[in-house]
Design a protein around this motif. Sequence first.
Motif, PDB file in Angstrom:
ATOM      1  N   LEU A  60       0.833  -1.207   0.000  1.00  0.00           N
ATOM      2  CA  LEU A  60       0.000   0.000   0.000  1.00  0.00           C
ATOM      3  C   LEU A  60       0.867   1.256   0.000  1.00  0.00           C
ATOM      4  O   LEU A  60       0.536   2.249  -0.651  1.00  0.00           O
ATOM      5  CB  LEU A  60      -0.922   0.000   1.219  1.00  0.00           C
ATOM      6  N   ALA A  63       2.199   1.649  -3.503  1.00  0.00           N
ATOM      7  CA  ALA A  63       1.146   2.056  -4.439  1.00  0.00           C
ATOM      8  C   ALA A  63       0.809   3.529  -4.260  1.00  0.00           C
ATOM      9  O   ALA A  63       0.593   4.255  -5.241  1.00  0.00           O
ATOM     10  CB  ALA A  63      -0.097   1.200  -4.229  1.00  0.00           C
ATOM     11  N   LEU A  64       0.778   3.973  -3.002  1.00  0.00           N
ATOM     12  CA  LEU A  64       0.474   5.376  -2.724  1.00  0.00           C
ATOM     13  C   LEU A  64       1.600   6.279  -3.219  1.00  0.00           C
ATOM     14  O   LEU A  64       1.354   7.368  -3.753  1.00  0.00           O
ATOM     15  CB  LEU A  64       0.253   5.570  -1.225  1.00  0.00           C
ATOM     16  N   THR A  69      -4.096   5.942  -8.994  1.00  0.00           N
ATOM     17  CA  THR A  69      -5.339   5.428  -8.405  1.00  0.00           C
ATOM     18  C   THR A  69      -5.527   3.957  -8.741  1.00  0.00           C
ATOM     19  O   THR A  69      -5.951   3.160  -7.897  1.00  0.00           O
ATOM     20  CB  THR A  69      -6.549   6.231  -8.922  1.00  0.00           C
ATOM     21  N   ILE A  72      -3.307   1.801  -6.594  1.00  0.00           N
ATOM     22  CA  ILE A  72      -3.836   1.693  -5.230  1.00  0.00           C
ATOM     23  C   ILE A  72      -4.987   0.692  -5.183  1.00  0.00           C
ATOM     24  O   ILE A  72      -5.053  -0.167  -4.297  1.00  0.00           O
ATOM     25  CB  ILE A  72      -4.295   3.073  -4.719  1.00  0.00           C
ATOM     26  N   LEU A  89      -4.666   2.347   4.555  1.00  0.00           N
ATOM     27  CA  LEU A  89      -4.531   3.307   3.459  1.00  0.00           C
ATOM     28  C   LEU A  89      -4.979   4.702   3.904  1.00  0.00           C
ATOM     29  O   LEU A  89      -4.319   5.707   3.605  1.00  0.00           O
ATOM     30  CB  LEU A  89      -5.358   2.842   2.263  1.00  0.00           C
ATOM     31  N   ARG A  93      -2.681   8.184   4.240  1.00  0.00           N
ATOM     32  CA  ARG A  93      -3.034   9.468   3.629  1.00  0.00           C
ATOM     33  C   ARG A  93      -3.130  10.591   4.655  1.00  0.00           C
ATOM     34  O   ARG A  93      -2.967  11.761   4.311  1.00  0.00           O
ATOM     35  CB  ARG A  93      -4.368   9.323   2.892  1.00  0.00           C
TER      36      ARG A  93
END
Length: 201
Positions: A60, A63-64, A69, A72, A89, A93
């Motif tokens: 994660l 991916a971030l 998008t 993710i 996730l 953020r």
Amino acid sequence: MAENETLDFGHKSRWRRSRNLLRDPASTLDQFIRTAADDCQEAIRLLPAVLRKGTALLALVRALEAGSTVAIQEAVATFKEKRLANIVLAALRCTPSGDKTELARSAAESIIETLIDQIAARSKREKRFISNLEQTELRNALGKEFSPHLTLLSETIEASLRGNPVRLVRKAFPSQRMAPRDVARMSLVVPANPQERPSVR
């Protein structure tokens, strides 16, 4: 599906005892809290084994960082514990520092809060402990019983976020719990000071 996730109150087997008590009109709040606490402890104990079999939460983070998008969504899709993945996730953020310990603690707290929300909602659905007073007592008691497991949950999440091997946790021997009224009764029977105990003549 949520009912297949370890940290979901709807899991088909993990939280069965607690759900059965909610359906039993003769069960008490004390009984339910003790059972839910045991079920929570067992679910959190089993989480490392689940994570070891699947994708590390580090996926994660990557991916971030990629800023895609689609990346993710694809990363989340690889997790069996999708609620856990989505909560982690969200923590990623909302934590600008990116500190893994802080992230893990935040995610663990959110997971516990989500569990309590689930249980409170289920109790209303089963028409148990539905008054405002009972709901407050239920939430407070669950928070008190679940909070000791935050450290283990945080450590598990942090290890997976770092891509490190997640430590398995042995099953503890079942503890003998006493209801609050039993504790109160014992305090009346057993003197706090040994010198106050009557001597045998």
